[in-house]
Design an enzyme around this catalytic site. Structure first.
Site, mmCIF file in Angstrom:
data_model
loop_
_atom_site.group_PDB
_atom_site.id
_atom_site.type_symbol
_atom_site.label_atom_id
_atom_site.label_comp_id
_atom_site.label_asym_id
_atom_site.label_seq_id
_atom_site.Cartn_x
_atom_site.Cartn_y
_atom_site.Cartn_z
ATOM 1 N N TYR A 1 0.829 -1.205 0.000
ATOM 2 C CA TYR A 1 0.000 0.000 0.000
ATOM 3 C C TYR A 1 0.863 1.255 0.000
ATOM 4 O O TYR A 1 0.474 2.284 -0.562
ATOM 5 C CB TYR A 1 -0.954 -0.005 1.193
ATOM 6 C CG TYR A 1 -2.156 -0.884 0.974
ATOM 7 C CD1 TYR A 1 -3.267 -0.409 0.284
ATOM 8 C CD2 TYR A 1 -2.174 -2.200 1.423
ATOM 9 C CE1 TYR A 1 -4.373 -1.220 0.059
ATOM 10 C CE2 TYR A 1 -3.276 -3.024 1.207
ATOM 11 C CZ TYR A 1 -4.361 -2.529 0.521
ATOM 12 O OH TYR A 1 -5.450 -3.336 0.287
ATOM 13 N N GLU B 1 -8.190 -6.844 5.443
ATOM 14 C CA GLU B 1 -7.458 -7.963 4.849
ATOM 15 C C GLU B 1 -6.751 -8.794 5.907
ATOM 16 O O GLU B 1 -6.683 -10.028 5.789
ATOM 17 C CB GLU B 1 -6.490 -7.429 3.794
ATOM 18 C CG GLU B 1 -7.225 -6.978 2.531
ATOM 19 C CD GLU B 1 -6.453 -5.997 1.677
ATOM 20 O OE1 GLU B 1 -5.203 -5.940 1.809
ATOM 21 O OE2 GLU B 1 -7.085 -5.274 0.876
ATOM 22 N N PRO C 1 -12.418 -7.274 -13.222
ATOM 23 C CA PRO C 1 -12.706 -6.069 -12.442
ATOM 24 C C PRO C 1 -14.200 -5.801 -12.350
ATOM 25 O O PRO C 1 -14.943 -5.997 -13.310
ATOM 26 C CB PRO C 1 -11.974 -4.964 -13.229
ATOM 27 C CG PRO C 1 -10.852 -5.685 -13.909
ATOM 28 C CD PRO C 1 -11.420 -7.022 -14.279
#
EC number: 1.14.12.17
Length: 396
Positions: A95, A135, A392
């Site tokens: 990230y 997550e 997606p």
């Protein structure tokens, strides 16, 4: 929490984002892959080439900016993305890489000044932490299950079965001989591959196609024109080969009581998550109405027809209807389908009239839009319609 000035600054950039469109995310990905080429081992490069991932990321950024004052509105999208991220084994440190290139992209494309960059840096940090936290929960849940695991786990292909001219099923059992984690019907399996000749590791998600049994997993793969992974699986993968799998994941799944009526609506390979749902309903002695509505080009590409019939016979209230868009003469002679042309659920209005019925859709986006529009026109509540996009996510 973000302060009022940061929120106002981010929202002020929305017109610029909308005007730029996916050019923004194209620049971002080009930059990131240039500076961090190791991420090509994680991202689906096919979705990069066709632009789908760039469009999806742009939509996510625009949605975040628009809803920055109402983050709970984003939680369904966060859950969908977080589930997919765990299949790719995304880690917190990645990230930071994404954040660096996002801010650099904003700077290089717009030169908005430090105040705007600082505001977006804060906003991105908040969103990244939401993903990292969720997550981490999913990783822990997957590892804590009976038969669960962290990272990827080696599995052996124990069966490879052609199901139609385009679809082949694969069954996997763990190399270590242990049990495997259960999953919810509709979820997918992360398949990690890097055979000889592949430039990068490729990760794909394939829907699980039967009720969990604790012993192994089954998926079904459509051979796509130009599809690197699907063609390798069809033409080169063999029984006995070892592949690495990430634990089952996904936010699209069926969770209904035995007395809840269900309609499973699919086209083409979109039937794969529906198979797991149908198998679960059949083996769970479901008492309410179950509908199986499927559309295919013709009998040559229609997979799992016999399996669906067998499962349907075990249900007390089961209605199946198949549409072939362009049936062959053999299809007509053998009466392999019920209707010709595009799916028209209005012909079966009586089977879907129960207001408690839950509808699950999967197939090409255009098909799902077409089917959902029909359902809504027949009075179905939008909240009762659930769908899955392969690739997606797109909004119907």
């Amino acid at each position: 929490m973000l302060d009022a000035q940061t929120i106002a600054t981010v929202k002020a950039t929305i017109p610029l984002l909308v005007e730029t469109g996916p050019k923004l995310t194209a620049h971002f990905y080009d930059r990131m892959f240039t500076h961090n080429p190791e991420l090509k081992e994680i991202f689906n490069m096919s979705n990069q080439r066709n632009g789908d991932q760039r469009e999806a990321l742009f939509n996510a950024i625009a949605a975040y900016a628009s809803n920055i004052e109402n983050l709970p509105a984003l939680l369904p999208a966060v859950e969908k993305i977080a589930q997919k991220h765990t299949s790719f084994q995304i880690k917190p440190e990645q990230y930071n890489i994404v954040g660096t290139h996002l801010l650099a992209t904003l700077d290089e494309m717009f030169n908005p000044g430090q105040e705007v960059l600082d505001a977006w840096g804060k906003a991105y940090g908040v969103l990244a932490n939401v993903f990292i936290h969720r997550e981490a929960e999913i990783y822990h849940e997957n590892a804590s299950k009976d038969g669960g695991w962290e990272g990827t786990r080696p599995f052996r292909i124990v069966a490879k079965t052609p199901r139609s001219a385009l679809i082949t099923s694969f069954e996997f059992e763990p190399v270590d001989g242990g049990t495997v984690a259960e999953y919810r019907p509709g979820q997918y399996l992360g398949v990690w591959l890097k055979p000889e000749g592949f430039a990068h590791q490729e990760i794909r998600q394939y829907s699980l196609t039967r009720k969990p049994d604790g012993k192994g997993y089954r998926i079904a793969v459509k051979r796509e024109d130009g599809g690197q992974v699907s063609n390798w699986l069809h033409h080169h993968a063999s029984v006995g080969d070892v592949v690495h799998l990430a634990a089952p994941a996904g936010d699209f799944f069926m969770n209904v009581a035995a007395d809840t009526p269900v309609s499973l609506i699919s086209a083409g390979v979109g039937q794969t998550p529906m198979l797991a749902m149908l198998d679960t309903l059949a083996k769970g002695q479901h008492t309410a109405q179950v509908n199986w509505f499927h559309a295919a080009e013709n009998g040559d590409v229609h997979a799992f027809a016999d399996e669906v019939s067998e499962l349907g016979r075990t249900l007390p209230r089961f209605t199946a209807h198949t549409w072939y868009r362009e049936p062959t003469e053999a299809d007509r002679a053998q009466r392999l389908f019920d209707s010709e042309g595009l799916m028209d659920v209005s012909k079966l209005e009586a089977a879907i009239s129960d207001p408690a019925m839950q509808f699950y859709l999967c197939g090409p986006v255009g098909f799902m839009q077409f089917a959902a529009k029909q359902l809504v026109s027949l009075g179905v509540n939008n909240e009762n319609i659930h769908y899955e996009c392969f690739g997606p996510h797109k909004v119907l």
